[in-house]
Design a protein around this motif. Structure first.
Motif, PDB file in Angstrom:
ATOM      1  N   GLU A 205      -7.834   7.384  -8.021  1.00 37.62           N
ATOM      2  CA  GLU A 205      -8.329   7.245  -9.532  1.00 37.62           C
ATOM      3  C   GLU A 205      -8.709   5.793  -9.795  1.00 37.62           C
ATOM      4  N   ASN A 206      -7.959   4.603  -9.449  1.00 35.43           N
ATOM      5  CA  ASN A 206      -8.174   3.309  -9.623  1.00 35.43           C
ATOM      6  C   ASN A 206      -9.259   2.673  -8.760  1.00 35.43           C
ATOM      7  N   SER A 207      -9.508   3.233  -7.591  1.00 39.02           N
ATOM      8  CA  SER A 207     -10.417   2.540  -6.857  1.00 39.02           C
ATOM      9  C   SER A 207     -11.666   3.216  -6.385  1.00 39.02           C
TER      10      SER A 207
ATOM     11  N   PHE B 266       0.872  -1.323   0.063  1.00 37.00           N
ATOM     12  CA  PHE B 266      -0.111   0.062  -0.289  1.00 37.00           C
ATOM     13  C   PHE B 266       0.650   1.219   0.014  1.00 37.00           C
ATOM     14  N   ALA B 267       2.004   1.288   0.939  1.00 36.51           N
ATOM     15  CA  ALA B 267       2.675   2.416   0.818  1.00 36.51           C
ATOM     16  C   ALA B 267       3.614   2.806  -0.143  1.00 36.51           C
ATOM     17  N   ALA B 268       3.721   1.830  -1.058  1.00 36.29           N
ATOM     18  CA  ALA B 268       4.373   2.022  -2.237  1.00 36.29           C
ATOM     19  C   ALA B 268       3.670   2.410  -3.478  1.00 36.29           C
ATOM     20  N   LYS B 269       2.341   2.676  -3.348  1.00 28.89           N
ATOM     21  CA  LYS B 269       1.456   3.087  -4.298  1.00 28.89           C
ATOM     22  C   LYS B 269       1.389   4.743  -4.366  1.00 28.89           C
ATOM     23  N   ASP B 270       1.131   5.157  -5.352  1.00 25.16           N
ATOM     24  CA  ASP B 270       0.698   6.720  -5.453  1.00 25.16           C
ATOM     25  C   ASP B 270      -0.743   6.911  -4.966  1.00 25.16           C
ATOM     26  N   PRO B 271      -0.888   7.610  -3.790  1.00 25.77           N
ATOM     27  CA  PRO B 271      -2.105   7.955  -3.508  1.00 25.77           C
ATOM     28  C   PRO B 271      -3.209   8.421  -4.601  1.00 25.77           C
ATOM     29  N   LEU B 272      -2.785   9.243  -5.388  1.00 30.81           N
ATOM     30  CA  LEU B 272      -3.590   9.974  -6.377  1.00 30.81           C
ATOM     31  C   LEU B 272      -3.917   8.724  -7.284  1.00 30.81           C
ATOM     32  N   LYS B 273      -3.125   7.870  -7.636  1.00 35.08           N
ATOM     33  CA  LYS B 273      -3.237   6.751  -8.430  1.00 35.08           C
ATOM     34  C   LYS B 273      -4.512   5.843  -7.716  1.00 35.08           C
ATOM     35  N   ILE B 274      -4.016   5.565  -6.449  1.00 33.26           N
ATOM     36  CA  ILE B 274      -4.954   4.549  -5.720  1.00 33.26           C
ATOM     37  C   ILE B 274      -6.499   5.362  -5.786  1.00 33.26           C
TER      38      ILE B 274
ATOM     39  N   ALA C 153     -14.183  -8.685 -10.719  1.00 30.09           N
ATOM     40  CA  ALA C 153     -13.926  -8.918  -9.244  1.00 30.09           C
ATOM     41  C   ALA C 153     -12.388  -8.920  -9.015  1.00 30.09           C
ATOM     42  N   ASN C 154     -11.787  -9.997  -9.860  1.00 35.31           N
ATOM     43  CA  ASN C 154     -10.274 -10.340  -9.642  1.00 35.31           C
ATOM     44  C   ASN C 154      -9.446  -9.174  -9.841  1.00 35.31           C
ATOM     45  N   HIS C 155      -9.899  -8.111 -10.563  1.00 31.56           N
ATOM     46  CA  HIS C 155      -9.041  -6.603 -10.769  1.00 31.56           C
ATOM     47  C   HIS C 155      -8.906  -5.857  -9.510  1.00 31.56           C
ATOM     48  N   TYR C 156      -9.686  -6.019  -8.544  1.00 30.27           N
ATOM     49  CA  TYR C 156      -9.819  -5.532  -7.413  1.00 30.27           C
ATOM     50  C   TYR C 156      -9.425  -6.273  -5.855  1.00 30.27           C
ATOM     51  N   LEU C 157      -9.701  -7.668  -6.145  1.00 29.66           N
ATOM     52  CA  LEU C 157      -9.167  -8.273  -4.934  1.00 29.66           C
ATOM     53  C   LEU C 157      -8.799  -9.751  -5.466  1.00 29.66           C
ATOM     54  N   ASP C 158      -7.727 -10.412  -4.902  1.00 28.39           N
ATOM     55  CA  ASP C 158      -7.518 -11.659  -5.376  1.00 28.39           C
ATOM     56  C   ASP C 158      -8.359 -12.684  -4.818  1.00 28.39           C
TER      57      ASP C 158
ATOM     58  N   LEU D 180      -7.166  -2.589   2.528  1.00 27.63           N
ATOM     59  CA  LEU D 180      -5.736  -2.033   1.974  1.00 27.63           C
ATOM     60  C   LEU D 180      -5.692  -2.969   0.789  1.00 27.63           C
ATOM     61  N   GLN D 181      -6.175  -4.223   0.775  1.00 24.49           N
ATOM     62  CA  GLN D 181      -5.918  -5.100  -0.515  1.00 24.49           C
ATOM     63  C   GLN D 181      -6.582  -4.337  -1.552  1.00 24.49           C
ATOM     64  N   TYR D 182      -7.862  -3.870  -1.426  1.00 29.67           N
ATOM     65  CA  TYR D 182      -8.429  -3.321  -2.512  1.00 29.67           C
ATOM     66  C   TYR D 182      -7.854  -2.011  -3.129  1.00 29.67           C
ATOM     67  N   LEU D 183      -7.511  -1.197  -2.165  1.00 33.47           N
ATOM     68  CA  LEU D 183      -6.933   0.029  -2.458  1.00 33.47           C
ATOM     69  C   LEU D 183      -5.525  -0.294  -3.422  1.00 33.47           C
ATOM     70  N   SER D 184      -4.836  -1.249  -2.867  1.00 32.82           N
ATOM     71  CA  SER D 184      -3.550  -1.542  -3.492  1.00 32.82           C
ATOM     72  C   SER D 184      -3.821  -2.116  -4.778  1.00 32.82           C
ATOM     73  N   GLN D 185      -4.642  -3.087  -4.872  1.00 28.43           N
ATOM     74  CA  GLN D 185      -4.853  -3.523  -6.207  1.00 28.43           C
ATOM     75  C   GLN D 185      -5.729  -3.038  -7.454  1.00 28.43           C
ATOM     76  N   ALA D 186      -6.463  -2.264  -6.940  1.00 25.30           N
ATOM     77  CA  ALA D 186      -7.661  -1.660  -7.656  1.00 25.30           C
ATOM     78  C   ALA D 186      -6.767  -1.036  -9.165  1.00 25.30           C
ATOM     79  N   ASP D 187      -7.510  -1.355 -10.339  1.00 23.91           N
ATOM     80  CA  ASP D 187      -6.816  -0.759 -11.609  1.00 23.91           C
ATOM     81  C   ASP D 187      -8.062  -0.269 -12.290  1.00 23.91           C
ATOM     82  N   ASN D 188      -9.064   0.333 -11.883  1.00 19.45           N
ATOM     83  CA  ASN D 188      -9.838   0.914 -12.747  1.00 19.45           C
ATOM     84  C   ASN D 188     -10.643   0.269 -13.759  1.00 19.45           C
ATOM     85  N   THR D 189     -10.637  -0.961 -13.832  1.00 22.33           N
ATOM     86  CA  THR D 189     -11.465  -1.912 -14.839  1.00 22.33           C
ATOM     87  C   THR D 189     -12.995  -1.446 -14.423  1.00 22.33           C
TER      88      THR D 189
END
Length: 217
Positions: A34-36, A24-32, A186-191, A83-92
């Motif tokens: 946008e994607n989530s 989570f900490a390695a992600k850009d919060p603005l991108k998080i 679903a798998n674009h947002y959570l494993d 935290l999983q959702y915010l980290s994995q979300a890819d705006n699909t």
């Protein structure tokens, strides 16, 4: 917030969070954001997300999660899922095409456990309860009520991760049954492991919410 939603032990499950905190900490919060579908306040460095009818604040980059306007933390598995959702979300985009747990990536591996821990408790608990009361409990968890079952509730766990609970109540000839379905995205947002935990949590929350509304003395 409701009592069953609140974490009882701030130190519990610490090891479960070690990897996701770093991710989570390695992600850009603005991108998080946008994607989530979460919002981000750069002045306070807080991401805000709506989940199950509650607004939750997530401190960036620390990953601390609290209910908005309070110091209370949500249940540990809810925090982990956020935290999983915010980290994995890819705006699909959401497809509005439903699939079963078995149709997720490697979903067949843990389907028996998912059935036992998520679906079976719903079928057993709600099989003889009044439809309108079940629907009312679902609405508290930010559901939209749809057709195609005695109760069909599309519950918005996260902005881009709905899950659909279907219940068929028992009668003189057939036993009650249930199912939990997911959007094809679903798998674009959570494993799949996290989706398993999401099913367990939402099933438990719905039963506890119903008990709070209709079984409390």
């Amino acid at each position: 917030m409701f009592p069953y939603m609140i974490s009882e032990d701030k130190g519990a499950y610490k090891t479960s969070f070690e990897y996701i905190f770093k991710y989570f900490a390695a992600k850009d919060p603005l991108k998080i954001s946008e994607n989530s579908g979460a919002s981000f306040d750069p002045k306070q460095s807080i991401l805000q997300i709506k989940s199950l009818g509650q607004v939750l604040d997530i401190k960036y980059p620390e990953g601390d999660v609290v209910f908005n306007g309070s110091k209370y933390m949500p249940a540990w598995n809810w925090r982990w899922l956020i935290l999983q959702y915010l980290s994995q979300a890819d705006n699909t985009p959401i497809t509005n095409k439903l699939i079963s747990y078995r149709e997720l990536e490697n979903g067949y591996v843990n389907y028996t456990a998912f059935l036992r821990k998520s679906i079976d408790p719903l079928a057993k608990y709600f099989s003889q309860e009044p439809v309108e009361q079940i629907r009312a409990a679902c609405l508290i968890l930010d559901a939209s009520i749809e057709e195609n079952a005695d109760v069909c509730a599309k519950i918005h766990l996260f902005p881009r991760f709905p899950l659909t609970i279907k219940l068929w109540l028992s009668d003189d000839e057939i036993e009650g049954s249930a199912n939990i379905l997911f959007d094809k995205s679903a798998n674009h947002y959570l494993d799949t492991e996290a989706i398993n935990e999401a099913g367990i949590m939402v099933s438990y929350f719905l039963i506890k919410q119903y008990e709070l509304m209709y079984k409390s003395v």
